[in-house]
Design an enzyme around this catalytic site. Structure first.
Site, mmCIF file in Angstrom:
data_model
loop_
_atom_site.group_PDB
_atom_site.id
_atom_site.type_symbol
_atom_site.label_atom_id
_atom_site.label_comp_id
_atom_site.label_asym_id
_atom_site.label_seq_id
_atom_site.Cartn_x
_atom_site.Cartn_y
_atom_site.Cartn_z
ATOM 1 N N GLY A 12 -46.795 15.294 -41.049
ATOM 2 C CA GLY A 12 -46.926 13.848 -41.081
ATOM 3 C C GLY A 12 -45.671 13.175 -40.527
ATOM 4 N N THR A 13 -45.667 11.866 -40.553
ATOM 5 C CA THR A 13 -44.514 11.105 -40.107
ATOM 6 C C THR A 13 -43.308 11.445 -40.968
ATOM 7 O OG1 THR A 13 -45.977 9.320 -39.397
ATOM 8 C CG2 THR A 13 -43.653 8.753 -39.737
ATOM 9 N N ALA A 14 -42.179 11.701 -40.326
ATOM 10 C CA ALA A 14 -40.912 12.013 -40.998
ATOM 11 C C ALA A 14 -41.017 13.214 -41.932
ATOM 12 C CB ALA A 14 -40.379 10.783 -41.745
ATOM 13 N N SER A 15 -41.862 14.181 -41.579
ATOM 14 C CA SER A 15 -42.057 15.374 -42.402
ATOM 15 C C SER A 15 -41.012 16.451 -42.145
ATOM 16 C CB SER A 15 -43.441 15.964 -42.138
ATOM 17 O OG SER A 15 -43.525 16.386 -40.781
ATOM 18 N N GLY A 16 -40.284 16.338 -41.033
ATOM 19 C CA GLY A 16 -39.329 17.364 -40.638
ATOM 20 C C GLY A 16 -39.891 18.317 -39.599
ATOM 21 N N ALA A 36 -40.381 15.911 -23.351
ATOM 22 C CA ALA A 36 -40.458 14.672 -24.125
ATOM 23 C C ALA A 36 -41.646 13.843 -23.662
ATOM 24 C CB ALA A 36 -39.163 13.879 -23.948
ATOM 25 N N HIS A 52 -33.582 11.760 -31.829
ATOM 26 C CA HIS A 52 -33.966 13.092 -31.357
ATOM 27 C C HIS A 52 -32.969 13.599 -30.316
ATOM 28 C CE1 HIS A 52 -38.217 13.848 -32.903
ATOM 29 N NE2 HIS A 52 -37.829 12.738 -33.486
ATOM 30 N N LYS A 54 -29.803 12.779 -29.983
ATOM 31 C CA LYS A 54 -28.536 13.074 -30.659
ATOM 32 C C LYS A 54 -28.598 14.421 -31.362
ATOM 33 C CE LYS A 54 -25.187 11.246 -33.913
ATOM 34 N NZ LYS A 54 -24.864 10.171 -34.848
#
Length: 185
Positions: A12-16, A36, A52, A54
């Protein structure tokens, strides 16, 4: 550590999921290519792209911008490289916004993945377990992404679901390396 030919990392979003996929690619010890698919249409997306970039900075990644023509970009990957596609959700969204024939693009991608001489790690959002979106375009993206994820999962040798930064293998066997396994799984 040797990666399987095709790995699909879902979350999911921001799941890693992206950070996990990047670690997986790094420990393969092959030359790293980041495909990308994001385009910075707004400040929020530009910020996510910067985060991403960075995270990959100084780690020897070669970046290829492939917001729509992903199959062609993948076809350029050499056998001594490993490709990370981040992410399939944005690629699909870009295609839908440009009125591209989705079936044709999915078939072309499938053909390229079957012929790729190098391992590839595909990152995609898992959006089917959340709320039903309130707009027709968002529901269409959710439906088409579900179809794409099913196709990719069927084709993949390894499928990993990432939740709260923790990977769960859904299909296949985790690549093993005595020194790197602990840092991945």
């Amino acid at each position: 550590m040797q990666l399987p030919p095709i790995t699909l990392v879902l979350g999911g979003t921001a799941s890693g999921k992206s950070a996990f996929a990047e670690r997986l690619v790094r420990v393969s010890r092959l030359a790293k290519v980041y495909l990308a698919t994001a385009e910075a249409h707004d400040s929020e997306t530009a910020e996510r792209i910067a985060i991403h970039r960075k995270r990959r900075s100084g780690q020897g990644w070669r970046t290829v911008e492939a917001p729509r023509d992903l199959a062609r970009a993948l076809a350029q990957i050499d056998a001594e490289e490993v490709a990370l596609v981040d992410c399939m959700t944005l690629w699909l969204s870009n295609l839908m916004l440009s009125d591209t024939d989705l079936d044709e693009e999915r078939d072309l991608l499938s053909d390229v993945l079957d012929q790729l001489p190098a391992p590839v790690v595909l990152v995609s959002n898992d959006v089917g377990g959340g709320l039903v979106p309130d707009s027709a375009p968002a529901r269409a993206l959710q439906r088409e992404l579900g179809r794409l994820n099913q196709q990719l999962a069927a084709q993949a040798d390894l499928v990993v679901q990432v939740t709260a930064g923790l990977p769960l293998i859904l299909k296949g066997t985790a690549p093993t390396s005595d020194t790197d396994r602990a840092s991945l799984w």
